[in-house]
Design a protein around this motif. Structure first.
Motif, PDB file in Angstrom:
ATOM      1  N   HIS A 143      21.046 -40.324 -16.167  1.00  0.00           N
ATOM      2  CA  HIS A 143      21.305 -39.700 -17.465  1.00  0.00           C
ATOM      3  C   HIS A 143      22.575 -38.882 -17.292  1.00  0.00           C
ATOM      4  CE1 HIS A 143      20.881 -36.974 -20.909  1.00  0.00           C
ATOM      5  NE2 HIS A 143      19.933 -37.743 -21.388  1.00  0.00           N
ATOM      6  N   ILE A 144      23.430 -38.832 -18.312  1.00  0.00           N
ATOM      7  CA  ILE A 144      24.720 -38.159 -18.152  1.00  0.00           C
ATOM      8  C   ILE A 144      24.530 -36.694 -17.777  1.00  0.00           C
ATOM      9  CG2 ILE A 144      26.826 -37.416 -19.351  1.00  0.00           C
ATOM     10  CD1 ILE A 144      26.867 -40.022 -20.846  1.00  0.00           C
ATOM     11  N   ILE A 145      23.583 -36.000 -18.417  1.00  0.00           N
ATOM     12  CA  ILE A 145      23.442 -34.579 -18.104  1.00  0.00           C
ATOM     13  C   ILE A 145      22.192 -34.226 -17.302  1.00  0.00           C
ATOM     14  CG2 ILE A 145      24.863 -33.831 -20.060  1.00  0.00           C
ATOM     15  CD1 ILE A 145      22.119 -32.897 -21.269  1.00  0.00           C
ATOM     16  N   ALA A 146      21.289 -35.161 -17.117  1.00  0.00           N
ATOM     17  CA  ALA A 146      20.110 -34.907 -16.280  1.00  0.00           C
ATOM     18  C   ALA A 146      19.970 -36.085 -15.314  1.00  0.00           C
ATOM     19  CB  ALA A 146      18.858 -34.752 -17.142  1.00  0.00           C
ATOM     20  N   PRO A 147      20.787 -36.077 -14.254  1.00  0.00           N
ATOM     21  CA  PRO A 147      20.939 -37.285 -13.430  1.00  0.00           C
ATOM     22  C   PRO A 147      19.661 -37.741 -12.725  1.00  0.00           C
ATOM     23  CG  PRO A 147      22.522 -35.552 -12.781  1.00  0.00           C
ATOM     24  CD  PRO A 147      21.600 -34.950 -13.773  1.00  0.00           C
ATOM     25  N   LEU A 195      32.520 -36.461 -25.904  1.00  0.00           N
ATOM     26  CA  LEU A 195      32.463 -35.223 -25.112  1.00  0.00           C
ATOM     27  C   LEU A 195      31.523 -35.347 -23.920  1.00  0.00           C
ATOM     28  CD1 LEU A 195      31.999 -32.572 -28.002  1.00  0.00           C
ATOM     29  CD2 LEU A 195      34.128 -33.568 -27.152  1.00  0.00           C
ATOM     30  N   ARG A 196      30.826 -36.468 -23.764  1.00  0.00           N
ATOM     31  CA  ARG A 196      29.858 -36.675 -22.669  1.00  0.00           C
ATOM     32  C   ARG A 196      28.681 -35.696 -22.760  1.00  0.00           C
ATOM     33  NH1 ARG A 196      33.491 -40.076 -22.488  1.00  0.00           N
ATOM     34  NH2 ARG A 196      34.765 -40.580 -20.671  1.00  0.00           N
ATOM     35  N   CYS A 197      28.133 -35.510 -23.947  1.00  0.00           N
ATOM     36  CA  CYS A 197      27.022 -34.560 -24.094  1.00  0.00           C
ATOM     37  C   CYS A 197      25.684 -35.222 -23.841  1.00  0.00           C
ATOM     38  CB  CYS A 197      27.045 -33.930 -25.481  1.00  0.00           C
ATOM     39  SG  CYS A 197      26.593 -35.074 -26.806  1.00  0.00           S
ATOM     40  N   GLY A 198      25.612 -36.537 -24.013  1.00  0.00           N
ATOM     41  CA  GLY A 198      24.365 -37.250 -23.753  1.00  0.00           C
ATOM     42  C   GLY A 198      23.401 -37.309 -24.932  1.00  0.00           C
ATOM     43  N   ALA A 199      23.767 -36.726 -26.077  1.00  0.00           N
ATOM     44  CA  ALA A 199      22.836 -36.711 -27.214  1.00  0.00           C
ATOM     45  C   ALA A 199      22.492 -38.126 -27.683  1.00  0.00           C
ATOM     46  CB  ALA A 199      23.432 -35.898 -28.367  1.00  0.00           C
ATOM     47  N   CYS A 200      23.454 -39.051 -27.619  1.00  0.00           N
ATOM     48  CA  CYS A 200      23.188 -40.401 -28.129  1.00  0.00           C
ATOM     49  C   CYS A 200      22.219 -41.164 -27.227  1.00  0.00           C
ATOM     50  CB  CYS A 200      24.484 -41.175 -28.326  1.00  0.00           C
ATOM     51  SG  CYS A 200      25.428 -41.506 -26.831  1.00  0.00           S
ATOM     52  N   LEU A 201      22.150 -40.777 -25.942  1.00  0.00           N
ATOM     53  CA  LEU A 201      21.193 -41.425 -25.044  1.00  0.00           C
ATOM     54  C   LEU A 201      19.766 -41.092 -25.482  1.00  0.00           C
ATOM     55  CD1 LEU A 201      23.845 -41.492 -23.376  1.00  0.00           C
ATOM     56  CD2 LEU A 201      22.489 -40.996 -21.356  1.00  0.00           C
ATOM     57  N   ASN A 202      19.552 -39.788 -25.724  1.00  0.00           N
ATOM     58  CA  ASN A 202      18.197 -39.320 -25.993  1.00  0.00           C
ATOM     59  C   ASN A 202      17.573 -39.950 -27.231  1.00  0.00           C
ATOM     60  OD1 ASN A 202      18.413 -37.560 -23.793  1.00  0.00           O
ATOM     61  ND2 ASN A 202      19.464 -36.053 -25.064  1.00  0.00           N
ATOM     62  N   VAL A 203      18.394 -40.235 -28.243  1.00  0.00           N
ATOM     63  CA  VAL A 203      17.836 -40.767 -29.490  1.00  0.00           C
ATOM     64  C   VAL A 203      17.812 -42.291 -29.527  1.00  0.00           C
ATOM     65  CG1 VAL A 203      18.484 -38.759 -30.875  1.00  0.00           C
ATOM     66  CG2 VAL A 203      20.070 -40.675 -30.674  1.00  0.00           C
ATOM     67  N   CYS A 204      18.419 -42.946 -28.548  1.00  0.00           N
ATOM     68  CA  CYS A 204      18.550 -44.405 -28.616  1.00  0.00           C
ATOM     69  C   CYS A 204      17.229 -45.079 -28.258  1.00  0.00           C
ATOM     70  CB  CYS A 204      19.633 -44.882 -27.660  1.00  0.00           C
ATOM     71  SG  CYS A 204      19.752 -46.686 -27.604  1.00  0.00           S
ATOM     72  N   PRO A 205      16.686 -45.907 -29.172  1.00  0.00           N
ATOM     73  CA  PRO A 205      15.405 -46.554 -28.866  1.00  0.00           C
ATOM     74  C   PRO A 205      15.480 -47.469 -27.644  1.00  0.00           C
ATOM     75  CG  PRO A 205      16.315 -47.356 -30.955  1.00  0.00           C
ATOM     76  CD  PRO A 205      17.165 -46.209 -30.517  1.00  0.00           C
ATOM     77  N   GLY A 228      10.217 -40.698 -21.667  1.00  0.00           N
ATOM     78  CA  GLY A 228       9.622 -40.272 -22.932  1.00  0.00           C
ATOM     79  C   GLY A 228       9.650 -38.754 -23.040  1.00  0.00           C
ATOM     80  N   ILE A 229       9.189 -38.088 -21.987  1.00  0.00           N
ATOM     81  CA  ILE A 229       9.120 -36.628 -22.014  1.00  0.00           C
ATOM     82  C   ILE A 229      10.523 -36.028 -22.114  1.00  0.00           C
ATOM     83  CG2 ILE A 229       8.496 -34.580 -20.667  1.00  0.00           C
ATOM     84  CD1 ILE A 229       6.217 -36.290 -19.436  1.00  0.00           C
ATOM     85  N   ALA A 230      11.427 -36.507 -21.283  1.00  0.00           N
ATOM     86  CA  ALA A 230      12.773 -35.916 -21.218  1.00  0.00           C
ATOM     87  C   ALA A 230      13.525 -36.092 -22.529  1.00  0.00           C
ATOM     88  CB  ALA A 230      13.561 -36.532 -20.064  1.00  0.00           C
ATOM     89  N   THR A 231      13.559 -37.320 -23.015  1.00  0.00           N
ATOM     90  CA  THR A 231      14.380 -37.561 -24.204  1.00  0.00           C
ATOM     91  C   THR A 231      13.782 -36.845 -25.424  1.00  0.00           C
ATOM     92  OG1 THR A 231      13.226 -39.665 -24.526  1.00  0.00           O
ATOM     93  CG2 THR A 231      15.339 -39.753 -23.399  1.00  0.00           C
ATOM     94  N   THR A 232      12.450 -36.816 -25.516  1.00  0.00           N
ATOM     95  CA  THR A 232      11.819 -36.134 -26.646  1.00  0.00           C
ATOM     96  C   THR A 232      12.123 -34.638 -26.601  1.00  0.00           C
ATOM     97  OG1 THR A 232      10.069 -37.772 -26.607  1.00  0.00           O
ATOM     98  CG2 THR A 232       9.630 -35.757 -27.841  1.00  0.00           C
ATOM     99  N   LYS A 233      12.088 -34.083 -25.392  1.00  0.00           N
ATOM    100  CA  LYS A 233      12.379 -32.660 -25.254  1.00  0.00           C
ATOM    101  C   LYS A 233      13.823 -32.354 -25.659  1.00  0.00           C
ATOM    102  CE  LYS A 233      11.806 -28.798 -22.151  1.00  0.00           C
ATOM    103  NZ  LYS A 233      11.054 -28.268 -21.038  1.00  0.00           N
ATOM    104  N   PHE A 234      14.768 -33.161 -25.174  1.00  0.00           N
ATOM    105  CA  PHE A 234      16.176 -32.941 -25.521  1.00  0.00           C
ATOM    106  C   PHE A 234      16.399 -33.054 -27.032  1.00  0.00           C
ATOM    107  CE2 PHE A 234      17.609 -34.152 -21.036  1.00  0.00           C
ATOM    108  CZ  PHE A 234      18.067 -32.885 -20.751  1.00  0.00           C
ATOM    109  N   ILE A 235      15.726 -34.030 -27.654  1.00  0.00           N
ATOM    110  CA  ILE A 235      15.894 -34.204 -29.101  1.00  0.00           C
ATOM    111  C   ILE A 235      15.426 -32.940 -29.826  1.00  0.00           C
ATOM    112  CG2 ILE A 235      15.050 -35.454 -31.135  1.00  0.00           C
ATOM    113  CD1 ILE A 235      14.904 -37.979 -29.374  1.00  0.00           C
ATOM    114  N   GLY A 236      14.265 -32.421 -29.402  1.00  0.00           N
ATOM    115  CA  GLY A 236      13.702 -31.227 -30.042  1.00  0.00           C
ATOM    116  C   GLY A 236      14.611 -30.019 -29.871  1.00  0.00           C
ATOM    117  N   LEU A 237      15.123 -29.833 -28.650  1.00  0.00           N
ATOM    118  CA  LEU A 237      15.993 -28.684 -28.384  1.00  0.00           C
ATOM    119  C   LEU A 237      17.267 -28.757 -29.219  1.00  0.00           C
ATOM    120  CD1 LEU A 237      15.608 -28.526 -24.489  1.00  0.00           C
ATOM    121  CD2 LEU A 237      14.807 -26.809 -26.126  1.00  0.00           C
TER     122      LEU A 237
END
Lengths: 242, 468
Positions: free
Chosen positions: B152-156, B313-323, B28-37
């Protein structure tokens, strides 16, 4: 083991089978990159003050430190102060010809041990230099370009310009002038196209590094921590007379 | 991922993840933070939307002439003095690296973070051959010490607490380390610095490779990518064939959006352009550069239904927003690539059958499509995957029967109306608080982990008529 012909042949067959999702082309490139680069350099001679202000702002945003001095002669003073504050004993730097100044003459009398990169290659020189670089607390380099929109230093490796000087020591000091400033990544693209269009320059060194602030990680509980493998501090020294 | 993990069916893996309270909190903390950034970064970057369209067009244009760009890349890498290897499968890629180690008698390998080498399960093969691979990205190093896999692709290592890392370091690095990220990072710096200086071979992936200059590009934040490509005698880069791009001009376009999508940075700390092995007049750098071009199921999708996934591009953005990802994390997916794009990549690498359960691990809400820097239409491909699973009779017969009947009913106004009338009566015993929370018989499998809104008392058509 697959051969080039087998793999490319297979890819070619698939490419021919595929209609493509939509009409598309790569980004348009400068037709004459060297002329475009020369024109850009002329323009930047007018616009550099705004680019410098932006560079400073962006560098500080990524926790870099900005310094401004009047001439190259003042650079050793900056390094001496940094060394004193950090208790640093040894400094490694690019070859004097590549850096534009000889640090030995000014820093050695101040009690610092200074190693400068020799020009050219060679196995024994490599091993000796690596040991010095790994033991130094401060690494001093020049730059090829300073990118304002992101606060990025861009360094091309080459003779007398080892890639580890900006990597192994805990503190990296980069010296630059107005002629190095660029405004956008797009302009960096023009410069890199021009570099590769010139056969002699394109073989100048095997590595180009874009450096945007000190090394960082957030791998433990997303806590931002600096200096994980690369430098903990990055200092960019702008020299007015350069 | 181990075969053991995959023996547990996906719903059970997902349930286990849902019960792991620490994982839930960390995710919860990680994905929310990445989304905000990410949001913040694109908000101050109005030209970003147009750049995303252009980057997407470059990826598509490259695929339309992929054979030509790969040939150009290979020629240029060789012109610069590098060696190019072609690997049709993961096994071939592993064999190429093992042979390099064997022929040169190499034992010490340092690696910078690379999904491609995870994909081919390289570390296990190296260890079996007596070569010690050391992961040097801090997150990867932590999970290597813990004998785990990236989540996680960018935060293993986002699934680990600093307390767990301190305990792990204290045991493995012989010392006592406080549960403080500063202290732990310093410990890793010291330990890994020696490994970099001693290593014979550095192995990396590649974020991009520029065809017309023969340049391999690495994007990192810690500096380990630079160490691995500067200090050892040999550099080996493993890249999927879809990572090639035409020119330096194109590269700038991708750099402008990659870090913003991944971590919200304008640029990652280090972008490293490798132009062949050390040049003769240079003091430092590897003597040998080996570029391994890996197919492993990719070329079959150039004309396949997963073509668009080759833009990734393997950025991981789609992971963070996926419910779904936000609830279950990366491990529950059970394969190298997690999250929405991971389902597609798994199907690409291992075949449709391998995602017969995962293809349904998406609500098709479209959030992944919205944040993808190159606008990959992930939901469309997930739906096509599901369709294929049904058509090719990979899905269980019960499921296929239900969907066939559903298709009949939804396709006929008469049957649809009838089903509504039946449902309205039949649902009565199961409605509580205005929700259907527990259905009988096989339908209960649906409501076991979700609620359903009940069939409305009046249909829309009826209400529309009344309004008129």
């Amino acid at each position: 083991m697959a051969t080039r012909e087998e793999m490319l042949g297979r890819i070619r067959r698939e490419v021919r089978r595929a209609p493509g999702l939509f009409a598309a082309s790569p980004a348009p490139r400068p037709a004459h990159p060297e002329e475009a680069a020369a024109a850009l350099r002329r323009e930047m001679m007018e616009r550099w003050p705004a680019a410098l202000a932006r560079f400073q702002e962006e560098l500080e945003r990524v926790a870099g430190v900005f310094h401004r001095v009047a001439s190259l002669a003042e650079v050793p003073g900056v390094i001496r102060d940094l060394a004193r504050q950090r208790g640093a004993r040894s400094v490694v730097g690019w070859e004097p010809a590549a850096l534009g100044l000889d640090l030995r003459a000014t820093l050695e009398p101040a009690g610092l041990s200074v190693t400068v990169a020799p020009p050219g290659g060679g196995e024994s020189a490599r091993l000796a230099h690596r040991e010095a670089a790994a033991g130094a607390q401060i690494g001093v380099t020049g730059v090829d370009w300073a990118l304002a929109e992101t606060g990025t230093l861009i360094l091309v490796s080459g003779s007398g310009r080892p890639r580890s000087t900006s990597l192994l020591p805990e503190t990296h000091v980069a010296v630059f002038g107005k002629g190095h400033l660029l405004e956008s990544l797009e302009q960096v693209g023009i410069m890199l196209e021009a570099l590769h269009a010139d056969a002699a320059r394109s073989l100048s060194g095997a590595m180009i590094n874009f450096i945007t602030g000190p090394s960082r990680t957030a791998d433990i509980e997303l806590t931002l921590t600096r200096g994980v493998h690369g430098p903990k501090e990055v200092h960019a020294v702008f020299v007015e007379a350069l | 991922m181990s075969d053991q993990t995959l023996r547990t069916p996906f719903p059970e893996r997902a349930s286990a993840a849902l019960k792991d309270t620490f994982l839930q909190q960390a995710l919860g903390i990680a994905t929310t933070k990445f989304i905000g950034l990410r949001q913040e970064s694109f908000a101050g970057f109005p030209e970003g939307e147009a750049l995303r369209d252009r980057a997407r067009a470059v990826k598509e244009a490259t695929l339309q002439k992929l054979d030509g760009y790969l040939a150009e890349l290979a020629d240029n890498v060789e012109r610069l003095g590098g060696h190019v290897h072609w690997a049709a499968t993961g096994e071939e890629a592993r064999e190429i690296i093992l042979r390099l180690c064997r022929d040169r008698g190499l034992r010490r390998v340092v690696k910078s973070k690379s999904m491609a080498t995870e994909e081919i399960d390289l570390n296990k093969a190296l260890e079996a051959a007596g070569v010690t691979p050391v992961e040097t990205d801090l997150g990867e190093y932590i999970i290597q010490l813990a004998h785990e896999k990236p989540s996680h692709i960018i935060a293993p290592a986002i699934h680990k607490t600093k307390g767990q890392v301190a305990e792990l370091f204290s045991k493995e690095l012989k010392g006592h380390f406080a549960a403080d990220p500063e202290v732990l990072t310093a410990a890793a710096r010291k330990e890994l610095r020696q490994k970099f200086l001693q290593a014979d071979m550095g192995i990396t992936g590649a974020n991009f490779a520029v065809a017309d200059t023969g340049t391999v590009v690495l994007v990192t934040n810690e500096g380990n990518g630079r160490m691995v490509t500067s200090l050892p005698r040999i550099h080996v880069a493993v890249m999927g064939i879809e990572k090639v791009i035409p020119s330096m001009t194109d590269l700038m376009l991708f750099l402008a959006i990659l870090a913003r999508s991944a971590t919200g940075q304008k640029l990652s700390v280090y972008t490293t352009l490798v132009r062949g092995p050390r040049h003769p007049e240079e003091l430092e750098g590897p003597e040998e550069l080996h570029l391994i071009l890996l197919d492993n199921g990719r070329s079959a999708q150039i004309a396949g239904k997963l073509r668009e996934a080759l833009y990734c591009l393997r950025c991981g953005a789609c992971l963070n927003v996926c419910p779904v990802y936000r609830q279950i994390g990366g491990h529950a997916y059970g394969h190298t690539y997690p999250g929405p794009i991971g389902i597609l990549l798994t199907a690409m690498l291992k075949g449709d059958r391998s995602v017969k359960e995962l293809a349904h691990a998406s609500s098709l809400c479209g959030a992944c499509h919205e944040v993808c820097p190159v606008r990959i239409d992930i939901p469309r491909m997930l739906v096509e995957l599901r369709e294929g699973l049904d058509r090719d009779r990979i899905a269980p017969w019960g499921e296929r029967l239900v969907f066939k009947m559903l298709g009949r009913v939804l396709g006929s106004p008469m049957l649809f109306g009838l089903a509504g009338r039946i449902g309205r009566v039949a649902q009565k015993p199961f409605v509580s608080d205005g929700r259907l929370t527990r259905l009988p018989l096989v339908f209960g499998r649906w409501t076991r982990s979700r609620d359903l809104p009940p069939v409305a008392a009046k249909t829309f058509t009826q209400r529309w008529k009344e309004l008129q």
